[in-house]
Design a protein around this motif. Structure first.
Motif, mmCIF file in Angstrom:
data_model
loop_
_atom_site.group_PDB
_atom_site.id
_atom_site.type_symbol
_atom_site.label_atom_id
_atom_site.label_comp_id
_atom_site.label_asym_id
_atom_site.label_seq_id
_atom_site.Cartn_x
_atom_site.Cartn_y
_atom_site.Cartn_z
ATOM 1 N N VAL A 183 0.831 -1.206 0.000
ATOM 2 C CA VAL A 183 0.000 0.000 0.000
ATOM 3 C C VAL A 183 0.865 1.255 0.000
ATOM 4 C CG1 VAL A 183 -1.738 1.280 1.282
ATOM 5 C CG2 VAL A 183 -1.909 -1.192 1.097
ATOM 6 N N VAL A 184 2.006 1.214 0.751
ATOM 7 C CA VAL A 184 2.890 2.381 0.823
ATOM 8 C C VAL A 184 3.512 2.628 -0.549
ATOM 9 C CG1 VAL A 184 4.950 3.340 1.931
ATOM 10 C CG2 VAL A 184 3.387 1.909 3.242
ATOM 11 N N PRO A 185 3.526 3.868 -1.010
ATOM 12 C CA PRO A 185 4.130 4.150 -2.327
ATOM 13 C C PRO A 185 5.613 3.777 -2.363
ATOM 14 C CG PRO A 185 2.795 5.993 -1.590
ATOM 15 C CD PRO A 185 2.888 5.047 -0.431
ATOM 16 N N TRP A 186 6.083 3.464 -3.571
ATOM 17 C CA TRP A 186 7.469 3.005 -3.738
ATOM 18 C C TRP A 186 8.466 4.090 -3.333
ATOM 19 C CZ3 TRP A 186 10.308 -1.106 -4.105
ATOM 20 C CH2 TRP A 186 11.601 -1.015 -4.596
ATOM 21 N N GLY A 187 8.206 5.335 -3.673
ATOM 22 C CA GLY A 187 9.121 6.417 -3.320
ATOM 23 C C GLY A 187 9.253 6.589 -1.812
#
Length: 440
Positions: A63-67
């Motif tokens: 869920v957490v963005p890759w960046g």
């Protein structure tokens, strides 16, 4: 026509729902007119406590963005690295005298070790070659310090008289200058200086007492550097082999290859710096000697010693020579001294350093400035002296380890086979054929 009953049924259902919604809104409007608040639906109970069967919650890591994940990974690693550096700096500051003495002994060993090797090639035993080289080196350093002190003590009386005459000449020049300085203003400045010295007598006295402590620490550091240099010259190879045993076995081959290259860089730096400093001292000393500046030889020795601090040392020693020329010989001699200093430093920066140091020490000028500033803030003059060779050695070690790891990865990688080998093989350019020959 068979679809018509279904369409009419859906239309009737929609009309019924619209009628119910209109009835609800009419009832709510009537309650508002009567002053009765409509019931608030319980949203908490309206939401399902559990997901419907067959539906799973997503993984938080996905869920957490890759960046954000990359920034978090880099952030905690940087925090660990910063904490390690902070602890290391605290340990070094606690034993600062020992660390500086050992680093100075490394620099002296890099300077004196070629002499030991030359004596060994002529058949001199290791112990005798080490003793002769170390004693000769420290005797030369001691004689330089004694000569500077002797010259200063011999010329202090004449220098004080010349300084007083120079101050009087400067006073007369200011009075007759276009700056419109009055005698009252000059006397006021002198009175402020006397009052400042009288108000800070306790601080000056405490600084003198601290100076005694500094002298004791300096003598201790000199003794530590002397004995460390002796052992490094005599037993440096075994000390290095013992140090390699502390390195993990997986990293030992890379460190074993980086060590000699780091030592070669340090030796080239020390030799080149000594030669450049000697040339600066000789030519600037000759210039101020012919300009009749007092204590030319001690000033030349100061220029030689300060040249070991890159950039800052040359400016400080040149400024000292200009100030002495100004207060003793006047403005014209000071300007000529400044011209001599600038000319020699330009020759040093553009000709001597690239020619003598060459490609052995490749450090960007910005890195030199930042290293000298950081070393001076952390450990004073000693830190400024050892900052640049430390950066040069670190640059050599990091570059070698990077190249070594890349070569090791290429050696351990599986060799391509079959069609893969043909894909990665370099394509040879087609060879020119003589005219009239049949195609291959």
């Amino acid at each position: 026509m068979s679809r018509l009953p279904g369409w009419l049924g859906r239309l009737g259902t929609n009309l019924s729902e619209m009628g119910e919604r209109l009835d609800q809104r009419r009832a709510e409007a009537e309650r508002k007119d009567d002053g009765i608040e409509p019931p608030v639906p319980d949203i908490v109970h309206a939401l399902p406590e559990e997901l419907p069967p067959g539906v799973q919650r997503p993984d938080p890591a996905h869920v957490v963005p890759w960046g954000v994940r990359v920034a978090a990974e880099a952030g905690w690693r940087l925090l660990v690295l910063a904490g390690t550096v902070w602890v290391l700096m605290k340990v070094i500051s606690a034993v600062q005298l020992v660390v500086l003495a050992f680093v100075v002994s490394l620099l002296l060993t890099a300077l004196l070790q070629p002499t030991v090797a030359r004596l060994r090639r002529h058949g001199v035993p290791q112990g005798l070659a080490t003793a002769l080289t170390a004693i000769l080196g420290f005797v030369i350093i001691g004689l330089m310090g004694w000569f500077v002190t002797w010259q200063v003590m011999e010329n202090i009386d004449n220098l004080s008289d010349q300084v007083q005459d120079g101050i009087d000449d400067l006073r007369r020049w200011l009075l007759n200058s276009p700056f419109h300085v009055t005698d009252k203003q000059i006397n006021g400045i002198a009175q402020n200086l006397r009052e400042a010295i009288g108000a800070n007598t306790e601080q000056i006295t405490s600084a003198g007492l601290e100076g005694v402590t500094v002298v004791v620490e300096a003598l201790t550091g000199i003794l530590l550097a002397f004995f460390s240099t002796l052992f490094l010259l005599y037993d440096g190879k075994r000390i290095w082999e013992w140090t390699l045993k502390l390195v993990p076995a997986a990293a030992r081959p890379g460190v074993a290859g980086a060590g000699p290259r780091a030592w070669a860089t340090l030796t080239a730096y020390v030799r080149g710096t000594v030669v450049v400093a000697l040339i600066d001292a000789i030519f600037i000393g000759l210039g101020i000697y012919f300009l009749d500046v007092p204590m030319a030889v001690p000033l030349a020795v100061f220029i030689f010693l300060f040249s070991f601090i890159p950039l800052v040392g040359a400016v400080a020693s040149g400024a000292l020579a200009v100030v002495v020329a100004l207060v003793t010989q006047g403005v014209f001699t000071a300007v000529m001294t400044l011209a001599v200093v600038l000319a020699v430093q330009q020759i040093e920066g553009h000709i001597l350093q690239p020619f003598i140091l060459g490609r052995a020490v490749r450090v960007h000028p910005l890195a030199v400035v930042l290293a000298v500033a950081s070393g001076g803030m952390v450990a004073g003059i000693g830190g400024a002296v050892v900052a640049v060779p430390l950066v040069a050695v670190s640059n050599t070690v990091v570059s070698y380890l990077h190249a070594y790891s890349r070569e090791a990865a290429m050696r351990t990688a599986p060799r391509p086979r079959g069609a893969t080998a043909l894909d990665v093989a370099p394509v040879q350019p087609p060879q020119a054929q003589p005219p009239g020959s049949p195609p291959a």
